[in-house]
Scaffold this active site. Structure first.
Site, PDB file in Angstrom:
ATOM      1  NE  ARG A  48      -3.153   0.657  -0.705  1.00 56.26           N
ATOM      2  CZ  ARG A  48      -3.434   0.720  -1.996  1.00 56.26           C
ATOM      3  NH1 ARG A  48      -3.053   1.763  -2.728  1.00 56.26           N
ATOM      4  NH2 ARG A  48      -4.071  -0.263  -2.589  1.00 56.26           N
ATOM      5  CE  LYS A  51      -2.004  27.951  -4.520  1.00 58.14           C
ATOM      6  NZ  LYS A  51      -3.064  28.497  -5.395  1.00 58.14           N
ATOM      7  CE  LYS A  61       1.264  34.367  -2.917  1.00 56.19           C
ATOM      8  NZ  LYS A  61       1.147  33.989  -4.346  1.00 56.19           N
ATOM      9  CD  GLU A 112       0.038  37.207  -6.289  1.00 53.65           C
ATOM     10  OE1 GLU A 112       0.291  35.999  -6.184  1.00 53.65           O
ATOM     11  OE2 GLU A 112      -0.675  37.837  -5.473  1.00 53.65           O
ATOM     12  CG  ASP A 143      -2.737  36.153  -8.818  1.00 54.36           C
ATOM     13  OD1 ASP A 143      -2.714  34.930  -9.048  1.00 54.36           O
ATOM     14  OD2 ASP A 143      -3.354  36.656  -7.859  1.00 54.36           O
TER      15      ASP A 143
END
Length: 271
Positions: free
Chosen positions: A86, A121, A153, A183, A204
């Site tokens: 597994r 992410k 950002k 960004e 963005d």
């Protein structure tokens, strides 16, 4: 850590149903077409379960595989094979799903001078493997973490008091070899980013018309990256705007694992 999580004090099912001396082999095979990734990771799982297992790799990471194709053969203790099954499949299925999705995106824009890249992410603690899977699928890696590039950002811009302040402050404190990415969300911010002389401008969540206008305004003064809401239905249109890179969080955060299975055989067989 994955083996400890799954096996902990022992594989009770295998220990109580399979004689300790039982030998055989297992074949890991594809139940769907795709791009394989994680072959060496799966091999390491079985090695850590039982160093005496004989493992034959029948495919290479980054290659196309077909439904029904064998990718790994494991020979030795049946208990050990089932104990590692597994965890090995979990790595193999997820990484292959990422590689397959990445390959699709790369193929869609192969006629454009544009590169598909990933994001941060990723699944906690699995970033290095998931980014490997992106590479196996033909994509490239964005930064690996917060430590290897400056990426300013929206919240950094707010906290620093504007793009210019943020870029100038960062430039004073980083080595000359490190890049600064900003960004932006609209054409006014594009102008501010150009003026700041940052290295990369990320567009963005812009619509295609705004992207085209931004690329024309930047005119080679910075590398241009598009991000946000990219999928197989719009990636070609985005690439056509002239951006240099397209980053997709979906390569790793919203992935469908590739269907892969393991079957046991009492006697050694070759597929």
């Amino acid at each position: 850590m994955a083996l400890v999580e799954d096996v902990f004090t022992g594989d009770i099912s295998s220990i109580t149903t399979i004689p300790e001396t039982a030998l055989g082999n297992g074949i890991i095979y594809m139940k769907a077409d795709g791009v394989i990734s994680g072959i060496k990771v799966a091999e390491e799982v079985f090695k850590q379960v039982d160093a005496n297992l004989e493992i034959k790799l029948k495919a290479t990471d980054g290659t196309h595989v077909k439904k029904g194709q064998a990718v790994i053969e494991i020979t030795g203790s049946l208990r050990s094979i089932l104990t590692g099954e597994r965890v090995a499949l979990n790595f193999l299925q997820r990484m292959s799903g990422i590689a397959t999705k990445t390959h699709l995106m790369v193929t869609l824009i192969q006629d454009y001078p544009c590169t598909v890249v990933d994001t941060r992410k990723t699944t906690p603690l699995l970033r290095i493997l998931e980014k490997q899977a992106v590479r196996d699928g033909g994509g490239k890696n964005h930064r690996f973490g917060l430590y290897d590039a400056v990426m300013i950002k929206d919240n950094h811009i707010k906290a620093a008091g504007g793009i210019m302040n943020a870029v100038q402050s960062a430039r004073k404190q980083i080595p000359h070899t490190m890049k600064i990415e900003v960004e932006v969300e609209n054409l006014q911010q594009v102008e501010e980013a150009i003026e700041s002389k940052c290295d990369i401008i990320m567009l963005d969540n812009m619509d295609v018309n705004m992207m085209e206008a931004a690329v024309k305004r930047i005119a080679g003064k910075a590398i241009v990256e598009a991000s946000g809401g990219v999928n197989e239905n719009n990636i070609v249109e985005i690439a056509n705007t002239g951006v240099n890179y397209i980053s997709l969080g979906s390569l790793t955060h919203s992935i469908e694992s590739l269907d892969i299975s393991l079957d046991l055989y009492e006697k050694k067989v070759i597929i």
